[in-house]
Design a protein around this motif. Sequence first.
Motif, PDB file in Angstrom:
ATOM      1  N   LEU A 178       0.922  -1.043   0.155  1.00 29.42           N
ATOM      2  CA  LEU A 178      -0.215  -0.009   0.019  1.00 29.42           C
ATOM      3  C   LEU A 178       0.699   1.222  -0.117  1.00 29.42           C
ATOM      4  N   ASN A 179       0.120   2.200  -0.785  1.00 31.15           N
ATOM      5  CA  ASN A 179       1.004   3.580  -0.623  1.00 31.15           C
ATOM      6  C   ASN A 179       2.412   3.765  -1.531  1.00 31.15           C
ATOM      7  N   THR A 180       2.563   2.698  -2.635  1.00 29.36           N
ATOM      8  CA  THR A 180       3.536   2.457  -3.382  1.00 29.36           C
ATOM      9  C   THR A 180       2.898   2.732  -4.746  1.00 29.36           C
TER      10      THR A 180
ATOM     11  N   ASN B 226      -2.127   7.148 -10.599  1.00 22.67           N
ATOM     12  CA  ASN B 226      -1.898   7.186  -9.099  1.00 22.67           C
ATOM     13  C   ASN B 226      -1.817   8.737  -8.446  1.00 22.67           C
TER      14      ASN B 226
ATOM     15  N   ASP C  82       0.724  12.155  -3.037  1.00 18.65           N
ATOM     16  CA  ASP C  82       0.847  13.396  -2.117  1.00 18.65           C
ATOM     17  C   ASP C  82       2.509  13.715  -1.838  1.00 18.65           C
TER      18      ASP C  82
ATOM     19  N   LYS D 227       3.944   9.819  -0.452  1.00 22.37           N
ATOM     20  CA  LYS D 227       3.705   8.569  -1.004  1.00 22.37           C
ATOM     21  C   LYS D 227       2.237   8.708  -1.772  1.00 22.37           C
ATOM     22  N   VAL D 228       1.981   7.494  -2.318  1.00 26.06           N
ATOM     23  CA  VAL D 228       0.555   7.347  -3.054  1.00 26.06           C
ATOM     24  C   VAL D 228      -0.278   7.104  -2.206  1.00 26.06           C
ATOM     25  N   THR D 229      -1.496   8.154  -2.317  1.00 24.15           N
ATOM     26  CA  THR D 229      -2.773   7.937  -1.576  1.00 24.15           C
ATOM     27  C   THR D 229      -3.862   7.334  -2.167  1.00 24.15           C
ATOM     28  N   LYS D 230      -3.799   7.353  -3.434  1.00 30.65           N
ATOM     29  CA  LYS D 230      -4.674   6.990  -4.218  1.00 30.65           C
ATOM     30  C   LYS D 230      -4.444   6.332  -5.363  1.00 30.65           C
TER      31      LYS D 230
END
Length: 206
Positions: free
Chosen positions: A76-78, A103, A106, A111-114
């Motif tokens: 998650l978050n990558t 992606n 943020d 990190k990737v949030t969506k």
Amino acid sequence: AENLYCGTFNGLYKFNKKSKTFSRIPLLPENSKNGERPITSLLMDNGDLWVGTNGSGLMKVMQDGTVESFTTDGTLNTISDNFITDIAIRNNGLWVATQYGLNFFDKKLKKVTKVYQSGGKNKLSNNSLTVLFTDSKKRFWVATESGGMNLFDEKSGQFYIFNKALGFTDETIKSISEDSQGNLWVSDNDLLFKIKPPYNINALSQ
């Protein structure tokens, strides 16, 4: 700016316009066993440079030359894929198009949030993306490989698909631009399309 940044098949280079010389910007550590990957997209952001690569993920080159690297590890978050196709800044966040989904990165959290991917109603028409484009009315367009083009509503998270069924194309989208009348000009492998508000689609043979 006295420097021009150039993404190539063999990494990132900086061209000094005064001295008319190129210098290589290493993106990987000196002891890295991997070679530099082709650069697919560049985006300046307040003096820092975001770099999309074809296999080494997303990178950020700071003004002091420091490089931050963001790659997928399946958690998650990558980012969803290390093959980046385009980068765009909207609402203080970074949108990253990959060959396996869209992606939202943020920048503050780093990190990737969506992550948005295909499958289901009002989802992406294809996970393999090609071009991101913001038009003059701040609408966000997401183009795909073999899946037409999507108009993305960031608030609802829904995608509205423009494809062959609407008189457009299912071919791979190569580029999107907008003229002074607000018409979108979109190219695929063979044709040039003119999309007029409210989105009457005309195919013009090249």
